[in-house]
Design an enzyme around this catalytic site. Structure first.
Site, short mmCIF file in Angstrom:
data_model
loop_
_atom_site.label_atom_id
_atom_site.label_comp_id
_atom_site.label_asym_id
_atom_site.label_seq_id
_atom_site.Cartn_x
_atom_site.Cartn_y
_atom_site.Cartn_z
N ARG A 34 0.83 -1.22 0.00
CA ARG A 34 0.00 0.00 0.00
C ARG A 34 0.86 1.27 0.00
O ARG A 34 0.49 2.26 0.63
CB ARG A 34 -0.95 0.02 1.19
CG ARG A 34 -1.90 -1.15 1.29
CD ARG A 34 -3.03 -1.01 0.27
NE ARG A 34 -4.12 -1.89 0.58
CZ ARG A 34 -5.28 -1.49 1.14
NH1 ARG A 34 -5.49 -0.26 1.45
NH2 ARG A 34 -6.21 -2.37 1.36
N ARG A 38 -3.13 6.89 1.24
CA ARG A 38 -3.59 8.11 1.92
C ARG A 38 -2.57 8.77 2.83
O ARG A 38 -2.72 9.93 3.17
CB ARG A 38 -4.87 7.80 2.69
CG ARG A 38 -6.06 7.67 1.78
CD ARG A 38 -7.22 7.06 2.48
NE ARG A 38 -6.85 5.72 2.92
CZ ARG A 38 -7.64 4.92 3.64
NH1 ARG A 38 -8.82 5.35 4.02
NH2 ARG A 38 -7.24 3.72 3.98
N ARG A 47 -5.83 12.10 -5.81
CA ARG A 47 -7.15 11.55 -5.53
C ARG A 47 -8.21 12.66 -5.54
O ARG A 47 -9.32 12.46 -6.05
CB ARG A 47 -7.15 10.86 -4.17
CG ARG A 47 -8.43 10.11 -3.85
CD ARG A 47 -8.30 9.50 -2.45
NE ARG A 47 -9.40 8.66 -2.06
CZ ARG A 47 -10.57 9.10 -1.64
NH1 ARG A 47 -10.81 10.40 -1.57
NH2 ARG A 47 -11.51 8.25 -1.28
N ASP A 84 -7.03 -1.95 -7.14
CA ASP A 84 -7.55 -2.59 -5.94
C ASP A 84 -7.89 -4.03 -6.26
O ASP A 84 -8.30 -4.34 -7.38
CB ASP A 84 -8.79 -1.86 -5.41
CG ASP A 84 -9.06 -2.25 -3.96
OD1 ASP A 84 -8.50 -1.62 -3.07
OD2 ASP A 84 -9.79 -3.24 -3.74
N TYR A 158 -15.10 -11.16 -0.04
CA TYR A 158 -15.76 -9.91 -0.44
C TYR A 158 -17.03 -10.18 -1.23
O TYR A 158 -18.05 -9.49 -1.06
CB TYR A 158 -14.79 -9.02 -1.23
CG TYR A 158 -13.82 -8.31 -0.31
CD1 TYR A 158 -14.20 -7.17 0.39
CD2 TYR A 158 -12.53 -8.81 -0.11
CE1 TYR A 158 -13.33 -6.53 1.26
CE2 TYR A 158 -11.65 -8.18 0.76
CZ TYR A 158 -12.06 -7.04 1.44
OH TYR A 158 -11.19 -6.42 2.31
O1 CP3 Z 1 -0.08 -1.16 -2.63
C1 CP3 Z 1 -0.37 -0.18 -3.34
O2 CP3 Z 1 0.11 0.96 -3.18
C2 CP3 Z 1 -1.28 -0.42 -4.53
C3 CP3 Z 1 -2.65 -0.15 -4.30
C4 CP3 Z 1 -3.56 -1.10 -3.54
C5 CP3 Z 1 -4.78 -0.65 -2.98
N1 CP3 Z 1 -5.45 -1.71 -2.50
C6 CP3 Z 1 -5.25 0.75 -2.99
C7 CP3 Z 1 -6.31 1.19 -2.06
C8 CP3 Z 1 -3.47 -2.46 -3.30
C9 CP3 Z 1 -2.36 -3.43 -3.61
C10 CP3 Z 1 -4.68 -2.85 -2.65
C11 CP3 Z 1 -5.00 -4.23 -2.28
C12 CP3 Z 1 -6.18 -4.49 -1.41
N2 CP3 Z 1 -7.41 -3.89 -1.43
C13 CP3 Z 1 -6.22 -5.51 -0.45
C14 CP3 Z 1 -5.10 -6.47 -0.16
C15 CP3 Z 1 -4.06 -5.86 0.72
C16 CP3 Z 1 -4.43 -5.81 2.16
O3 CP3 Z 1 -4.41 -4.70 2.70
O4 CP3 Z 1 -4.69 -6.87 2.73
C17 CP3 Z 1 -7.49 -5.48 0.16
C18 CP3 Z 1 -7.98 -6.39 1.27
C19 CP3 Z 1 -8.25 -4.46 -0.49
C20 CP3 Z 1 -9.67 -4.08 -0.24
C21 CP3 Z 1 -9.77 -2.66 0.22
N3 CP3 Z 1 -9.61 -1.57 -0.60
C22 CP3 Z 1 -10.10 -2.20 1.52
C23 CP3 Z 1 -10.37 -3.09 2.72
C24 CP3 Z 1 -10.12 -0.81 1.45
C25 CP3 Z 1 -10.55 0.15 2.54
C26 CP3 Z 1 -9.61 0.18 3.66
C27 CP3 Z 1 -8.45 1.07 3.33
O5 CP3 Z 1 -7.30 0.63 3.54
O6 CP3 Z 1 -8.71 2.18 2.92
C28 CP3 Z 1 -9.76 -0.43 0.14
C29 CP3 Z 1 -9.60 0.95 -0.38
C30 CP3 Z 1 -8.24 1.30 -0.92
N4 CP3 Z 1 -7.46 0.52 -1.74
C31 CP3 Z 1 -7.55 2.54 -0.69
C32 CP3 Z 1 -6.35 2.47 -1.43
C33 CP3 Z 1 -5.31 3.54 -1.56
C34 CP3 Z 1 -8.08 3.71 0.09
C35 CP3 Z 1 -9.07 4.43 -0.77
C36 CP3 Z 1 -9.08 5.90 -0.49
O7 CP3 Z 1 -8.24 6.63 -1.09
O8 CP3 Z 1 -9.96 6.31 0.26
#
Ligand code: CP3
Length: 364
Positions: A34, A38, A47, A84, A158
């Site tokens: 990640r 943010r 964003r 994502d 999911y």
């Molecule tokens: O790693 C990176 O920089 C690449 C981007 C990336 C995102 N999500 C961006 C994101 C990657 C590799 C993911 C994978 C992802 N998404 C996973 C597996 C990794 C892990 O953490 O276990 C999972 C379970 C998700 C599902 C997901 N997407 C959740 C649970 C959430 C909300 C919680 C959170 O961390 O915000 C997201 C949203 C998300 N995915 C954001 C980002 C940058 C936040 C969105 C925002 O900008 O508000």
């Protein structure tokens, strides 16, 4: 001696892929799960321009911009595509939204709804493939680009829960009360993930990571039944593409003996076990074994003072193998993380990693 003459390529472009291959490196490579997100003001700005998260994911120019930001801001040794894991669910027929409380998926509620799901082609997520192409052009060989997908079991959670699970009641009801439906859903997700990741490699991804974020809720028997066979199918299908395959079983400490049987090149570990013990439990390290490990700093250590961060980094480097280690966090970085601490982490991994003794031969 041949191995003394083949010095590692002392540049950032090769370190990550060399470590994935269990080969000699000039210093320990690092990237951060990640890493685009943010906690970075650069990300917040892009964003805001996109308007919302899903639009950011679906606009290749903006997705490419945030993919490259952490490479420039932090000096990490790999970029990970900005997207994502839930994106392919939409193409399967499950509408998706990202809200203040996290992701929302229209959940599957019956066997008929599972039957009705599609197995989309990679081209149906064409914006992702275009983002990969743009990233490769923009990175211009500075560091490799990692593509990714969710592992089948995590994707199933999911599709069934409709959001991030808590107790995973709906998931386990499906597994235990209607296992044939669970297997049909896993089968469709698996085929979707294979096509999606093949598409990413065709577009230019140079390594792939499978995120099994919630697999830790399964006991060993259920991991062997509902998760491992599908991960194996994905990894086996992608093997001929020739890119390193990373498998991350978050919360998987109790599963590592089984995880280690899967045909991955790199096993990503969370922080719950020290890395050396994790390798032992995975069964890595026999003669000629070039499989690598990735990890495993607790992301919340980044909230603490820098000297404590350095103590923890030293401990991980001392415990990790001299070849076949990619430094990372044990899970994704959190939104409130102070950026200077992340920069300090990358600097200290590179500095301290250069002092790790790496003499001797590559394993045969
Ligand atoms: O790693 C990176 O920089 C690449 C981007 C990336 C995102 N999500 C961006 C994101 C990657 C590799 C993911 C994978 C992802 N998404 C996973 C597996 C990794 C892990 O953490 O276990 C999972 C379970 C998700 C599902 C997901 N997407 C959740 C649970 C959430 C909300 C919680 C959170 O961390 O915000 C997201 C949203 C998300 N995915 C954001 C980002 C940058 C936040 C969105 C925002 O900008 O508000």
């Amino acid at each position: 001696m041949a191995c003394e003459m083949t010095e590692p390529l002392n540049n950032q472009a090769n370190r990550f892929l060399q470590a994935c291959a269990g080969a000699k490196v000039d210093t320990t490579p690092i990237w951060i799960m990640r890493q685009a997100g943010r906690y970075l003001p650069d990300y917040q700005r892009t964003r805001a321009r996109a308007g919302d998260f899903l639009t950011l994911c679906k606009t290749p120019e903006l997705a490419c911009e945030v993919t490259v930001q952490p490479v420039e801001r932090l000096g990490v040794d790999a970029a990970i595509l900005f997207s994502d894991i839930l994106i392919p669910l939409e193409a399967m027929g499950l509408p998706l939204a990202f809200t203040e409380e996290g992701p929302k998926v229209r959940p599957v509620r019956s066997g008929e709804e599972i039957e009705a799901l599609r197995v989309p082609e990679a081209a149906e997520c064409g914006f992702v493939m275009e983002a990969v192409r743009l990233c490769r052009r923009e990175l211009a060989g500075r560091v490799p680009l990692i593509g990714f997908a969710g592992a089948p079991f995590t994707m199933l959670t999911y599709a069934v829960e409709g959001q991030t699970g808590k107790q995973f009641v709906a998931t386990k009801k499906l597994l235990f009360a209607a296992p044939e439906q669970a297997h049909l859903l896993l089968d469709k997700i698996t085929e979707t993930v294979i096509a999606y990741l093949r598409g990413q490699v065709a577009a230019g991804a140079q390594a792939l990571q499978l995120f099994d974020s919630w697999v830790g809720v399964l006991g060993v028997e259920d991991f062997v039944t509902f998760a491992a066979p599908y991960v194996r199918r994905v990894l086996t299908a992608l093997r001929p593409l020739g890119v390193p395959l990373i498998y991350f079983a978050n919360g998987g400490a109790a599963l590592l003996e089984e995880v280690g049987k899967l045909p991955a090149d790199v096993f990503a570990l969370d922080w719950r076990l020290p890395i050396g013990l994790g390798r032992q439990r995975l069964g890595i390290g026999g003669p000629g074994d070039r499989r690598a490990v990735q990890g495993n700093l607790d992301p919340m250590v980044l909230f603490g003072p820098v000297p404590e961060l350095e103590r923890r980094v030293r401990a991980i480097l001392a415990d990790a193998p001299p070849r076949g280690h990619v430094f990372n966090l044990g899970h994704g970085i959190l939104p409130e993380t102070p950026v200077p601490h992340v920069q300090a982490l990358v600097e200290m991994v590179h500095r301290l990693g250069a002092a790790v003794p790496r003499d001797g031969r590559d394993p045969a």
